[in-house]
Design a protein around this motif. Structure first.
Motif, PDB file in Angstrom:
ATOM      1  N   GLY A   1      -3.026   0.200  -4.708  1.00 55.22           N
ATOM      2  CA  GLY A   1      -2.004  -0.746  -4.958  1.00 55.22           C
ATOM      3  C   GLY A   1      -2.199  -2.054  -4.273  1.00 55.22           C
ATOM      4  O   GLY A   1      -1.387  -3.070  -4.136  1.00 55.22           O
ATOM      5  N   SER A   2      -3.422  -2.491  -3.990  1.00 51.06           N
ATOM      6  CA  SER A   2      -3.837  -3.607  -3.194  1.00 51.06           C
ATOM      7  C   SER A   2      -3.473  -5.073  -3.846  1.00 51.06           C
ATOM      8  O   SER A   2      -3.591  -6.040  -3.326  1.00 51.06           O
ATOM      9  N   MET A   3      -3.500  -4.866  -5.264  1.00 47.90           N
ATOM     10  CA  MET A   3      -3.082  -5.971  -5.992  1.00 47.90           C
ATOM     11  C   MET A   3      -1.798  -6.091  -6.547  1.00 47.90           C
ATOM     12  O   MET A   3      -1.499  -6.894  -7.547  1.00 47.90           O
TER      13      MET A   3
ATOM     14  N   ALA B   1       2.132 -14.029  -8.633  1.00 46.99           N
ATOM     15  CA  ALA B   1       2.985 -13.145  -7.716  1.00 46.99           C
ATOM     16  C   ALA B   1       2.277 -12.410  -6.650  1.00 46.99           C
ATOM     17  O   ALA B   1       1.136 -12.164  -6.696  1.00 46.99           O
ATOM     18  N   VAL B   2       3.088 -12.222  -5.556  1.00 50.68           N
ATOM     19  CA  VAL B   2       2.337 -11.612  -4.138  1.00 50.68           C
ATOM     20  C   VAL B   2       3.640 -10.664  -3.684  1.00 50.68           C
ATOM     21  O   VAL B   2       4.880 -10.802  -4.188  1.00 50.68           O
ATOM     22  N   GLN B   3       3.416  -9.731  -3.082  1.00 51.43           N
ATOM     23  CA  GLN B   3       4.225  -8.644  -2.372  1.00 51.43           C
ATOM     24  C   GLN B   3       3.935  -8.585  -0.993  1.00 51.43           C
ATOM     25  O   GLN B   3       2.839  -8.665  -0.520  1.00 51.43           O
ATOM     26  N   PHE B   4       5.103  -8.497  -0.291  1.00 56.97           N
ATOM     27  CA  PHE B   4       5.054  -8.160   1.114  1.00 56.97           C
ATOM     28  C   PHE B   4       5.832  -7.059   1.370  1.00 56.97           C
ATOM     29  O   PHE B   4       6.767  -6.600   0.816  1.00 56.97           O
TER      30      PHE B   4
ATOM     31  N   ASP C   1      -3.144  -9.398  -3.511  1.00 58.05           N
ATOM     32  CA  ASP C   1      -1.743  -9.732  -3.809  1.00 58.05           C
ATOM     33  C   ASP C   1      -0.635  -8.792  -3.211  1.00 58.05           C
ATOM     34  O   ASP C   1       0.321  -9.578  -2.845  1.00 58.05           O
ATOM     35  N   ASN C   2      -0.943  -7.738  -2.744  1.00 56.43           N
ATOM     36  CA  ASN C   2      -0.133  -6.807  -1.945  1.00 56.43           C
ATOM     37  C   ASN C   2      -0.539  -7.069  -0.296  1.00 56.43           C
ATOM     38  O   ASN C   2      -1.409  -6.310   0.043  1.00 56.43           O
TER      39      ASN C   2
END
Length: 230
Positions: A38-40, A150-153, A178-179
């Motif tokens: 899930g790193s992206m 898109a990015v995620q935190f 992105d993650n």
């Protein structure tokens, strides 16, 4: 026995030529890669299979990292596959810093050449990290020097959210997943030499739900098939 082998090779020479050509195509021209982690997220999901243009930047000697000819320049925002300089594992990340750029991360915000990147449209979603373990995930649009994506935190997860400013060396690139709170990227493996870049991932070819160790669930994500990667 020798004659038997020769006869077998002659009888199947068409198939053997096809397989050799296919192997050459995958190692030198185009490739596809499944996304195992899930790193992206949210750009790429586990179970996506992405198309990779191996000629986006360099023509290489097949099965090696030996560059024969430069064909194009990596750009900020490109999603690339690469051989990790820390162990050689194949990874997929996004180019954030080009040679000569100054890159830092402060409390999760990327600082590029002294300018903080802008983040808009933040929304909170539930993210499953493991069976029975759901945390809040904040998704936003990051403006990477005119390339929004898109990015995620993951605020509840212990992660490396600060990175002292570093100048990207000549011929190397600073890559991030992105993650941001669940990615082994240049904050950990260092900047990536150009010869380690395998190619640019430009489309999701097919996608399906991913069940980790249980394999593929019979639930294709048709809405992600043949979609461009932003």
């Amino acid at each position: 026995m020798k004659n038997q082998v020769l006869n077998t090779l002659k009888a199947n020479r068409g198939f053997l030529v096809f397989m050799a050509s296919f192997a050459l195509l995958r190692t030198a021209v185009a490739d596809w890669n499944p996304i195992p982690s899930g790193s992206m997220r949210p750009t790429l999901l586990e179970g996506d299979v992405v198309l990779v243009n191996r000629l986006a930047y360099d023509l290489k000697l097949p099965l090696t990292d030996v560059v024969l000819l430069h064909l194009g320049e990596p750009q900020r925002g490109d999603v690339v596959t690469l051989s990790s300089p820390a162990g050689g594992a194949r990874l997929i990340k996004r180019i954030v810093g080009l040679p000569g750029d100054r890159v830092a991360v402060r409390e999760g915000q990327v600082i590029l050449n002294g300018q903080p990147l802008a983040y808009t449209g933040a929304q909170t979603h539930g993210e499953t990290l493991a069976p029975g373990w759901v945390v809040d995930a904040v998704r936003a649009t990051e403006d990477l020097a005119g390339h929004p994506h898109a990015v995620q935190f993951l605020p509840a997860v212990t992660a490396r959210r600060d990175f002292a400013e570093r100048v990207v060396p000549a011929g190397q690139y600073f890559l991030l997943g992105d993650n941001r709170d669940n990615s082994e990227d240049s904050r950990f493996i260092g900047t990536v030499p150009r010869e380690n870049l395998i190619g640019r991932a430009h489309h999701v070819l097919v996608a399906a739900d991913w069940l980790g160790e249980d394999g593929w669930r019979l639930a294709p994500r048709f809405g992600r098939w043949v979609t461009a990667i932003r």
